[in-house]
Design a protein around this motif. Structure first.
Motif, PDB file in Angstrom:
ATOM      1  N   ILE A   1       0.856  -1.185   0.000  1.00 36.61           N
ATOM      2  CA  ILE A   1       0.000   0.000   0.000  1.00 36.61           C
ATOM      3  C   ILE A   1       0.895   1.239   0.000  1.00 36.61           C
ATOM      4  CG2 ILE A   1      -1.660   1.341   1.360  1.00 36.61           C
ATOM      5  CD1 ILE A   1      -2.593  -1.431   2.484  1.00 36.61           C
ATOM      6  N   ARG A   2       0.574   2.190  -0.881  1.00 41.38           N
ATOM      7  CA  ARG A   2       1.319   3.452  -0.898  1.00 41.38           C
ATOM      8  C   ARG A   2       0.483   4.525  -0.225  1.00 41.38           C
ATOM      9  NH1 ARG A   2       2.349   6.305  -6.538  1.00 41.38           N
ATOM     10  NH2 ARG A   2       0.246   7.066  -6.102  1.00 41.38           N
ATOM     11  N   LEU A   3       1.039   5.120   0.791  1.00 42.58           N
ATOM     12  CA  LEU A   3       0.352   6.157   1.552  1.00 42.58           C
ATOM     13  C   LEU A   3       1.086   7.478   1.377  1.00 42.58           C
ATOM     14  CD1 LEU A   3      -1.809   6.918   3.761  1.00 42.58           C
ATOM     15  CD2 LEU A   3      -0.016   6.425   5.441  1.00 42.58           C
ATOM     16  N   SER A   4       0.384   8.480   0.888  1.00 48.44           N
ATOM     17  CA  SER A   4       0.954   9.822   0.741  1.00 48.44           C
ATOM     18  C   SER A   4       0.425  10.677   1.880  1.00 48.44           C
ATOM     19  CB  SER A   4       0.566  10.420  -0.613  1.00 48.44           C
ATOM     20  OG  SER A   4       1.080  11.722  -0.770  1.00 48.44           O
ATOM     21  N   VAL A   5       1.278  10.980   2.827  1.00 49.22           N
ATOM     22  CA  VAL A   5       0.866  11.679   4.041  1.00 49.22           C
ATOM     23  C   VAL A   5       0.778  13.174   3.762  1.00 49.22           C
ATOM     24  CG1 VAL A   5       1.424  12.149   6.452  1.00 49.22           C
ATOM     25  CG2 VAL A   5       1.957   9.910   5.455  1.00 49.22           C
ATOM     26  N   GLY A   6      -0.380  13.745   4.057  1.00 48.31           N
ATOM     27  CA  GLY A   6      -0.632  15.143   3.760  1.00 48.31           C
ATOM     28  C   GLY A   6      -0.327  16.077   4.913  1.00 48.31           C
ATOM     29  N   LEU A   7      -0.990  17.225   4.900  1.00 48.03           N
ATOM     30  CA  LEU A   7      -0.702  18.285   5.861  1.00 48.03           C
ATOM     31  C   LEU A   7      -1.752  18.403   6.965  1.00 48.03           C
ATOM     32  CD1 LEU A   7       0.488  21.129   3.442  1.00 48.03           C
ATOM     33  CD2 LEU A   7       1.789  19.214   4.396  1.00 48.03           C
ATOM     34  N   GLU A   8      -2.670  17.438   7.045  1.00 46.25           N
ATOM     35  CA  GLU A   8      -3.654  17.475   8.117  1.00 46.25           C
ATOM     36  C   GLU A   8      -2.954  17.312   9.480  1.00 46.25           C
ATOM     37  OE1 GLU A   8      -5.498  15.218   4.556  1.00 46.25           O
ATOM     38  OE2 GLU A   8      -3.634  15.127   5.712  1.00 46.25           O
ATOM     39  N   ASN A   9      -3.686  17.531  10.546  1.00 41.83           N
ATOM     40  CA  ASN A   9      -3.142  17.220  11.869  1.00 41.83           C
ATOM     41  C   ASN A   9      -2.793  15.741  11.907  1.00 41.83           C
ATOM     42  OD1 ASN A   9      -3.303  16.281  14.779  1.00 41.83           O
ATOM     43  ND2 ASN A   9      -3.474  18.501  15.053  1.00 41.83           N
ATOM     44  N   VAL A  10      -1.590  15.434  12.314  1.00 40.22           N
ATOM     45  CA  VAL A  10      -1.112  14.052  12.227  1.00 40.22           C
ATOM     46  C   VAL A  10      -1.951  13.107  13.086  1.00 40.22           C
ATOM     47  CG1 VAL A  10       0.597  14.210  14.090  1.00 40.22           C
ATOM     48  CG2 VAL A  10       0.990  12.654  12.143  1.00 40.22           C
ATOM     49  N   ASP A  11      -2.543  13.612  14.168  1.00 44.75           N
ATOM     50  CA  ASP A  11      -3.388  12.753  15.011  1.00 44.75           C
ATOM     51  C   ASP A  11      -4.621  12.288  14.249  1.00 44.75           C
ATOM     52  OD1 ASP A  11      -1.633  13.023  17.118  1.00 44.75           O
ATOM     53  OD2 ASP A  11      -2.720  14.709  18.014  1.00 44.75           O
ATOM     54  N   ASP A  12      -5.161  13.150  13.405  1.00 45.98           N
ATOM     55  CA  ASP A  12      -6.327  12.770  12.609  1.00 45.98           C
ATOM     56  C   ASP A  12      -5.952  11.719  11.568  1.00 45.98           C
ATOM     57  OD1 ASP A  12      -8.007  14.528  13.950  1.00 45.98           O
ATOM     58  OD2 ASP A  12      -7.534  16.186  12.600  1.00 45.98           O
ATOM     59  N   ILE A  13      -4.769  11.852  10.992  1.00 44.60           N
ATOM     60  CA  ILE A  13      -4.301  10.854  10.018  1.00 44.60           C
ATOM     61  C   ILE A  13      -4.140   9.503  10.694  1.00 44.60           C
ATOM     62  CG2 ILE A  13      -2.429  10.239   8.439  1.00 44.60           C
ATOM     63  CD1 ILE A  13      -1.802  13.258   8.204  1.00 44.60           C
ATOM     64  N   ILE A  14      -3.498   9.505  11.847  1.00 46.15           N
ATOM     65  CA  ILE A  14      -3.251   8.247  12.568  1.00 46.15           C
ATOM     66  C   ILE A  14      -4.555   7.614  13.037  1.00 46.15           C
ATOM     67  CG2 ILE A  14      -2.265   7.303  14.704  1.00 46.15           C
ATOM     68  CD1 ILE A  14       0.133   9.210  14.266  1.00 46.15           C
ATOM     69  N   ASP A  15      -5.501   8.431  13.496  1.00 48.15           N
ATOM     70  CA  ASP A  15      -6.789   7.885  13.937  1.00 48.15           C
ATOM     71  C   ASP A  15      -7.499   7.165  12.796  1.00 48.15           C
ATOM     72  OD1 ASP A  15      -6.466   8.777  16.500  1.00 48.15           O
ATOM     73  OD2 ASP A  15      -7.720  10.572  16.264  1.00 48.15           O
ATOM     74  N   ASP A  16      -7.458   7.745  11.598  1.00 48.53           N
ATOM     75  CA  ASP A  16      -8.103   7.110  10.446  1.00 48.53           C
ATOM     76  C   ASP A  16      -7.392   5.809  10.079  1.00 48.53           C
ATOM     77  OD1 ASP A  16     -10.029   6.871   8.499  1.00 48.53           O
ATOM     78  OD2 ASP A  16      -9.037   8.186   7.067  1.00 48.53           O
TER      79      ASP A  16
END
Length: 424
Positions: A399-414
């Motif tokens: 899986i390729r994940l492109s990490v954006g500029l959102e709050n990192v906690d929201d990214i990790i929660d998802d």
């Protein structure tokens, strides 16, 4: 000027009373007073603009900016990153010639090299960039015209040992072309390590907002075309320009002028003024965005590495990664925002994970301000055989994940809730 300042000021300096922001010169053509003025342009005797396929003031400003960021003598924008890769090769090679390329490159470039260039009579040998010097040099032929690799490979996340590869290329008298899309000049400048030509898909981090498809080729000006016997097209008269010799007329800029005067003239895959305007807007905030992408991606990679149903995490900035030492050399400021990882359960679990995401988007894109995800084996690398996927360092469940500029906690929660859903 430092790079952060160049991102804002290079390429365009307004004069008294002129617009502060780079103007869009929305015109296909330009007028001149005499036929002699136009003749000089067509003979490449003077710089200037006469038709936007070959040059446009807005596009030119962005080209100058990107050349300054990479530390090159010149640049040429193209209609896409794929066009940049194609022209970077066709400027050097023709039917009957040969190229050596790392096998872990982006799937679209792999297809371009393995299928389309082959139909054009240019053969590409794919090598393991981590093989010994002797093994890599075995791939070289008398008609080899270039080495090609990616600073950070898409999506295997392998880091190219640019200095080593440049030394090998120069040993046999050919230039090294590096796709610097994932790193951007903010994280790595390949010319500093011996690379000769850089290409980008500007669609990715340079734009950064998924607004405009584009590409660019940058010439370092450092390769000595006259010293190698392999490049007679640079050192002998070009009949299509009244016997002009590129190395004599343009010196260090011989490559990028030839790319424009021959390839862009005949292929026409140019960038638009409007497109260049959008790309420039993205570049202005590149340093700030790359800092946040790198910070978020490192935190996300550490989170993923601790999950029971994650088999492997590929991120060069992650301590223990096989590319960690190379990353410390070439990517001192960070390793971009892209992560590849594999979860238990292969394709089926991977699909369930992706379908369970709520905020993170499933997109055929990467290097965006918004976090997005993709399954390469069924999309960008779908045309590759299982053997070719293996050569490119891609497993069926990757899986390729492109990490954006959102709050990192929201990214990790998802990610956490999707991983839990995939493990059920």
């Amino acid at each position: 000027m430092k790079l952060e300042t160049l991102c804002l000021h290079a390429g365009y300096t307004p004069k008294n009373g002129e617009p502060r922001v780079l103007p869009i010169c929305q015109s296909t053509t330009f007028t001149y007073d005499t036929t002699r003025d136009v003749a000089k342009l067509f003979d490449l005797e003077v710089p200037g603009f006469f038709y936007s396929r070959l040059g446009n003031p807005t596009v030119d400003a962005v080209e100058q900016k990107i050349a300054a960021l990479e530390g090159g003598v010149g640049a040429m924008c193209t209609s896409s990153g794929q066009a940049a890769s194609l022209i970077s090769i066709l400027t050097l090679a023709r039917a009957g010639d040969h190229v050596v390329s790392a096998s872990s490159i982006y799937g679209g470039t792999f297809n371009l090299f393995a299928v389309t260039l082959k139909r054009m009579g240019i053969e590409v040998t794919f090598i393991d960039e981590n093989a010994s010097d002797e093994e890599i040099l075995k791939a070289v032929r008398s008609n080899t015209k270039a080495f090609f690799g990616e600073t950070v490979a898409n999506p295997s996340m392998d880091v190219l040992d640019i200095e080593r590869m440049a030394n090998l290329a120069h040993k046999v008298g050919v230039p090294l072309i590096v796709d610097n899309t994932f790193a951007t000049p903010y994280l790595c400048r390949p010319f500093d390590f011996g690379a000769d030509i850089v290409v980008h898909s500007t669609t990715k981090y340079l734009d950064g907002h998924a607004l405009q498809v584009g590409g660019v080729i940058v010439d370092s000006g450092n390769f000595d075309w006259e010293a190698s016997p392999r490049f007679s097209e640079f050192t002998t008269p070009d009949d299509s320009y009244h016997g002009l010799v590129y190395t004599k007329a343009f010196g260090k800029a011989a490559y990028i002028v030839k790319a424009r005067a021959q390839m862009m003239r005949d292929l026409g895959c140019c960038q638009t003024a409007q497109g260049a305007f959008y790309i420039n807007l993205g570049i202005e905030t590149l340093p700030l965005r790359m800092q946040r992408h790198c910070e978020n991606a490192l935190k996300v990679s550490k989170f993923l590495a601790c999950q029971n149903n994650v088999i492997e995490v590929r991120y060069p900035g992650l301590e223990g990664s096989k590319n960690y030492e190379l990353a410390k050399k070439y990517l001192k400021k960070g390793c971009s925002g892209v992560i590849s990882f594999e979860i238990k359960g292969g394709r089926e679990a991977g699909a369930k994970f992706i379908d369970s995401l709520k905020m993170i988007s499933l997109e055929v894109h990467v290097a965006d301000i918004r976090t997005c995800v993709l399954h390469p084996a069924s999309s960008t690398h779908r045309q590759l055989s299982d053997h070719q996927l293996e050569e490119a360092g891609i497993t069926p469940g990757l899986i390729r994940l492109s990490v954006g500029l959102e709050n990192v906690d929201d990214i990790i929660d998802d990610l956490r809730q999707a991983l839990e859903a995939a493990s059920v």
